[in-house]
Design a protein around this motif. Structure first.
Motif, PDB file in Angstrom:
ATOM      1  N   VAL A 197      11.048  13.874 -21.771  1.00 40.71           N
ATOM      2  CA  VAL A 197      11.284  12.661 -22.567  1.00 40.71           C
ATOM      3  C   VAL A 197      10.823  12.834 -24.010  1.00 40.71           C
ATOM      4  CG1 VAL A 197      10.759  10.211 -22.772  1.00 40.71           C
ATOM      5  CG2 VAL A 197      11.144  11.209 -20.511  1.00 40.71           C
ATOM      6  N   ILE A 198       9.593  13.311 -24.196  1.00 38.38           N
ATOM      7  CA  ILE A 198       9.066  13.467 -25.556  1.00 38.38           C
ATOM      8  C   ILE A 198       9.897  14.457 -26.379  1.00 38.38           C
ATOM      9  CG2 ILE A 198       7.072  14.261 -26.895  1.00 38.38           C
ATOM     10  CD1 ILE A 198       5.270  13.046 -24.776  1.00 38.38           C
ATOM     11  N   PRO A 199      10.243  15.644 -25.853  1.00 36.09           N
ATOM     12  CA  PRO A 199      11.098  16.543 -26.641  1.00 36.09           C
ATOM     13  C   PRO A 199      12.463  15.950 -26.978  1.00 36.09           C
ATOM     14  CG  PRO A 199      10.016  17.765 -24.901  1.00 36.09           C
ATOM     15  CD  PRO A 199       9.738  16.325 -24.643  1.00 36.09           C
ATOM     16  N   VAL A 200      13.055  15.206 -26.030  1.00 34.16           N
ATOM     17  CA  VAL A 200      14.364  14.598 -26.301  1.00 34.16           C
ATOM     18  C   VAL A 200      14.255  13.561 -27.421  1.00 34.16           C
ATOM     19  CG1 VAL A 200      16.132  13.076 -25.346  1.00 34.16           C
ATOM     20  CG2 VAL A 200      15.337  15.045 -24.026  1.00 34.16           C
ATOM     21  N   VAL A 201      13.240  12.719 -27.339  1.00 35.49           N
ATOM     22  CA  VAL A 201      13.043  11.712 -28.393  1.00 35.49           C
ATOM     23  C   VAL A 201      12.777  12.386 -29.732  1.00 35.49           C
ATOM     24  CG1 VAL A 201      11.553   9.826 -29.164  1.00 35.49           C
ATOM     25  CG2 VAL A 201      12.251   9.955 -26.770  1.00 35.49           C
ATOM     26  N   ALA A 202      11.962  13.460 -29.710  1.00 34.60           N
ATOM     27  CA  ALA A 202      11.667  14.178 -30.945  1.00 34.60           C
ATOM     28  C   ALA A 202      12.923  14.811 -31.533  1.00 34.60           C
ATOM     29  CB  ALA A 202      10.612  15.252 -30.678  1.00 34.60           C
ATOM     30  N   SER A 212       0.834  -1.212   0.000  1.00 33.81           N
ATOM     31  CA  SER A 212       0.000   0.000   0.000  1.00 33.81           C
ATOM     32  C   SER A 212       0.866   1.258   0.000  1.00 33.81           C
ATOM     33  CB  SER A 212      -0.927  -0.002   1.210  1.00 33.81           C
ATOM     34  OG  SER A 212      -0.185   0.081   2.416  1.00 33.81           O
ATOM     35  N   GLN A 213       1.986   1.213   0.718  1.00 38.07           N
ATOM     36  CA  GLN A 213       2.896   2.362   0.720  1.00 38.07           C
ATOM     37  C   GLN A 213       3.528   2.557  -0.653  1.00 38.07           C
ATOM     38  OE1 GLN A 213       5.535   1.328   3.926  1.00 38.07           O
ATOM     39  NE2 GLN A 213       4.302   2.404   5.475  1.00 38.07           N
ATOM     40  N   VAL A 214       3.875   1.459  -1.317  1.00 32.47           N
ATOM     41  CA  VAL A 214       4.452   1.557  -2.661  1.00 32.47           C
ATOM     42  C   VAL A 214       3.440   2.153  -3.631  1.00 32.47           C
ATOM     43  CG1 VAL A 214       5.297   0.214  -4.623  1.00 32.47           C
ATOM     44  CG2 VAL A 214       6.108  -0.305  -2.316  1.00 32.47           C
ATOM     45  N   ARG A 215       2.199   1.693  -3.550  1.00 28.31           N
ATOM     46  CA  ARG A 215       1.154   2.246  -4.428  1.00 28.31           C
ATOM     47  C   ARG A 215       0.947   3.730  -4.161  1.00 28.31           C
ATOM     48  NH1 ARG A 215      -1.455  -2.834  -3.400  1.00 28.31           N
ATOM     49  NH2 ARG A 215      -2.623  -1.852  -1.675  1.00 28.31           N
ATOM     50  N   ALA A 216       0.934   4.102  -2.891  1.00 27.55           N
ATOM     51  CA  ALA A 216       0.776   5.515  -2.552  1.00 27.55           C
ATOM     52  C   ALA A 216       1.945   6.345  -3.081  1.00 27.55           C
ATOM     53  CB  ALA A 216       0.654   5.682  -1.039  1.00 27.55           C
ATOM     54  N   GLY A 217       3.142   5.777  -2.993  1.00 30.25           N
ATOM     55  CA  GLY A 217       4.316   6.477  -3.513  1.00 30.25           C
ATOM     56  C   GLY A 217       4.222   6.727  -5.008  1.00 30.25           C
ATOM     57  N   TRP A 218       3.786   5.705  -5.768  1.00 32.33           N
ATOM     58  CA  TRP A 218       3.637   5.865  -7.217  1.00 32.33           C
ATOM     59  C   TRP A 218       2.553   6.881  -7.548  1.00 32.33           C
ATOM     60  CZ3 TRP A 218       7.061   4.780 -10.636  1.00 32.33           C
ATOM     61  CH2 TRP A 218       7.945   3.716 -10.457  1.00 32.33           C
ATOM     62  N   VAL A 219       1.472   6.888  -6.769  1.00 22.55           N
ATOM     63  CA  VAL A 219       0.405   7.873  -7.008  1.00 22.55           C
ATOM     64  C   VAL A 219       0.923   9.293  -6.795  1.00 22.55           C
ATOM     65  CG1 VAL A 219      -1.805   8.744  -6.158  1.00 22.55           C
ATOM     66  CG2 VAL A 219      -1.477   6.283  -6.496  1.00 22.55           C
ATOM     67  N   LEU A 220       1.684   9.508  -5.722  1.00 24.26           N
ATOM     68  CA  LEU A 220       2.237  10.824  -5.443  1.00 24.26           C
ATOM     69  C   LEU A 220       3.297  11.223  -6.473  1.00 24.26           C
ATOM     70  CD1 LEU A 220       2.586  10.579  -1.562  1.00 24.26           C
ATOM     71  CD2 LEU A 220       0.862  11.846  -2.847  1.00 24.26           C
ATOM     72  N   LEU A 221       4.005  10.218  -7.003  1.00 24.10           N
ATOM     73  CA  LEU A 221       5.064  10.493  -7.978  1.00 24.10           C
ATOM     74  C   LEU A 221       4.518  10.687  -9.389  1.00 24.10           C
ATOM     75  CD1 LEU A 221       8.166  10.702  -8.032  1.00 24.10           C
ATOM     76  CD2 LEU A 221       8.235   8.267  -8.586  1.00 24.10           C
ATOM     77  N   ALA A 222       3.280  10.253  -9.620  1.00 29.28           N
ATOM     78  CA  ALA A 222       2.708  10.285 -10.971  1.00 29.28           C
ATOM     79  C   ALA A 222       2.712  11.672 -11.613  1.00 29.28           C
ATOM     80  CB  ALA A 222       1.291   9.713 -10.941  1.00 29.28           C
ATOM     81  N   PRO A 223       2.328  12.756 -10.909  1.00 27.22           N
ATOM     82  CA  PRO A 223       2.362  14.076 -11.565  1.00 27.22           C
ATOM     83  C   PRO A 223       3.749  14.472 -12.045  1.00 27.22           C
ATOM     84  CG  PRO A 223       1.042  14.159  -9.572  1.00 27.22           C
ATOM     85  CD  PRO A 223       1.719  12.828  -9.571  1.00 27.22           C
ATOM     86  N   ALA A 224       4.783  14.195 -11.229  1.00 32.53           N
ATOM     87  CA  ALA A 224       6.148  14.536 -11.641  1.00 32.53           C
ATOM     88  C   ALA A 224       6.582  13.690 -12.831  1.00 32.53           C
ATOM     89  CB  ALA A 224       7.112  14.338 -10.470  1.00 32.53           C
ATOM     90  N   LEU A 225       6.216  12.392 -12.819  1.00 27.63           N
ATOM     91  CA  LEU A 225       6.561  11.534 -13.946  1.00 27.63           C
ATOM     92  C   LEU A 225       5.844  11.973 -15.211  1.00 27.63           C
ATOM     93  CD1 LEU A 225       6.497   8.003 -12.247  1.00 27.63           C
ATOM     94  CD2 LEU A 225       8.496   9.337 -12.918  1.00 27.63           C
ATOM     95  N   LEU A 226       4.590  12.378 -15.078  1.00 23.36           N
ATOM     96  CA  LEU A 226       3.835  12.867 -16.232  1.00 23.36           C
ATOM     97  C   LEU A 226       4.463  14.142 -16.790  1.00 23.36           C
ATOM     98  CD1 LEU A 226       1.322  12.499 -18.018  1.00 23.36           C
ATOM     99  CD2 LEU A 226       0.055  13.910 -16.362  1.00 23.36           C
ATOM    100  N   HIS A 227       4.832  15.041 -15.903  1.00 26.06           N
ATOM    101  CA  HIS A 227       5.486  16.278 -16.332  1.00 26.06           C
ATOM    102  C   HIS A 227       6.797  15.976 -17.049  1.00 26.06           C
ATOM    103  CE1 HIS A 227       8.281  19.666 -15.744  1.00 26.06           C
ATOM    104  NE2 HIS A 227       7.217  20.430 -15.921  1.00 26.06           N
ATOM    105  N   SER A 228       7.616  15.081 -16.464  1.00 21.11           N
ATOM    106  CA  SER A 228       8.899  14.739 -17.084  1.00 21.11           C
ATOM    107  C   SER A 228       8.697  14.069 -18.438  1.00 21.11           C
ATOM    108  CB  SER A 228       9.691  13.817 -16.154  1.00 21.11           C
ATOM    109  OG  SER A 228       9.967  14.448 -14.928  1.00 21.11           O
ATOM    110  N   GLY A 229       7.675  13.210 -18.531  1.00 18.67           N
ATOM    111  CA  GLY A 229       7.420  12.535 -19.796  1.00 18.67           C
ATOM    112  C   GLY A 229       7.007  13.489 -20.892  1.00 18.67           C
ATOM    113  N   ILE A 230       6.149  14.459 -20.547  1.00 21.11           N
ATOM    114  CA  ILE A 230       5.635  15.387 -21.562  1.00 21.11           C
ATOM    115  C   ILE A 230       6.677  16.429 -21.949  1.00 21.11           C
ATOM    116  CG2 ILE A 230       3.907  17.182 -21.998  1.00 21.11           C
ATOM    117  CD1 ILE A 230       1.975  15.591 -20.259  1.00 21.11           C
ATOM    118  N   PHE A 231       7.370  16.998 -20.956  1.00 20.06           N
ATOM    119  CA  PHE A 231       8.227  18.139 -21.219  1.00 20.06           C
ATOM    120  C   PHE A 231       9.716  17.792 -21.311  1.00 20.06           C
ATOM    121  CE2 PHE A 231       4.433  19.946 -19.174  1.00 20.06           C
ATOM    122  CZ  PHE A 231       4.075  20.875 -20.138  1.00 20.06           C
TER     123      PHE A 231
END
Length: 314
Positions: A51-56, A30-49
């Motif tokens: 990872v995607i620009p670097v790959v492009a 449950s703690q691991v799941r909570a950690g991933w939920v809290l980390l999700a916004p930062a991962l989403l931001h990193s992926g959009i702004f």
């Protein structure tokens, strides 16, 4: 009957001990799941702004895309053309030279100033604010002030040197002094952030260790080398990484003060990328240049990591 109960007892105790272990695993999951939920916004931001620009950028570096409807795959042509381009080679040389000079000097000066500000002196708040002001001031404003300082006719730099009998200099129009003049501004502007970080780290150095070193007869230099410097190891690497990234991304300062001149004496990679992408509309070449810059940044960070490990081992 008693023998049967004795044989049954271990089974009951095993079930009871297994229950807390199972509950502990559930809690961890449950703690691991909570950690991933809290980390999700930062991962989403990193992926959009990030990872995607670097790959492009990596993908576009293998094409001749130029903001048009049609484009084709050209492989490593952009890279080979860049290393035959004298403007790119000049920008590469200037950027590396700028980084090699600005990064160590700014770190050394910032650490020295931070050690001074870590002492009990009068008006300490004023001095801390004064050193940090250039960091929060717009680069365009800073560049404008330094354009006046470097003005050949009425600038403060020539006025100060004239007091000692020196001839006036053409700071930004002379090929021999243009890049060093920009280095001075870059070092001065970047001091504030580094000073704050070093100051926070210095206040975390163990006073007990410093007092023990003093009781053992260590002077200031010996206390710095044997106590303070090792304690600043992680902070040094953080400041180094941020300095490398910031130095390689220098653009607005150069664009406002010299626009890369005279000639290509102050052209840096980001300025050359801008010219390729938005003036010449060669987005494929600009992307290839961006990839080269990312590789250079990674190489500088890797070298800094090796130097830090060598310093720790010594």
């Amino acid at each position: 009957m008693s023998a049967t109960l004795e044989r049954a007892t271990p089974a009951v105790s095993t079930k009871r001990s297994a229950a807390p272990a199972k509950d502990s695993r559930k809690l961890i999951r449950s703690q691991v799941r909570a950690g991933w939920v809290l980390l999700a916004p930062a991962l989403l931001h990193s992926g959009i702004f990030i990872v995607i620009p670097v790959v492009a950028a990596i993908t576009l570096s293998f094409t001749d895309y130029s903001f048009g409807d049609s484009w084709s795959w050209v492989g490593f042509t952009n890279y080979t053309d860049l290393f035959r381009d004298q403007d790119f080679l000049a920008a590469l040389k200037n950027t590396i030279l700028y980084a090699v000079v600005v990064i160590p000097l700014s770190m050394a000066i910032s650490l020295a100033v931070a050690m001074g500000l870590n002492q009990k002196i009068k008006a300490i708040g004023f001095f801390r604010t004064a050193f940090y002001l250039p960091t929060v001031t717009a680069t365009v404003a800073i560049a404008t002030i330094w354009l006046w300082i470097y003005n050949p006719g009425s600038g403060l730099a020539n006025g100060f040197l004239s007091l000692f009998g020196f001839a006036p200099g053409r700071w930004l129009s002379d090929p021999n002094t243009a890049l060093p003049s920009l280095m001075v501004v870059g070092i001065w502007q970047g001091l504030g952030t580094k000073i704050i970080i070093y100051l926070a780290a210095l206040q975390g150095v163990s006073r007990d260790l410093l007092e023990s070193a003093a009781l053992d007869g260590a002077n200031r230099w010996q206390k710095f080398v044997n106590v303070t410097w090792p304690a600043l190891g992680p902070v040094q690497f953080f400041v180094l990484v941020t300095s490398i990234v910031g130095t390689f991304q220098v653009f607005d300062l150069v664009y406002v003060m010299t626009k890369g001149g005279p000639g290509t004496e102050t052209t840096v990679l980001v300025l050359d990328i801008y010219q390729n992408a938005f003036q010449a509309l060669r987005l494929g070449a600009a992307s290839a240049e961006t990839v080269i810059m990312m590789i250079l940044i990674a190489a500088f960070i890797g070298l800094g990591r090796l130097l830090q490990k060598a310093d720790v081992n010594d």
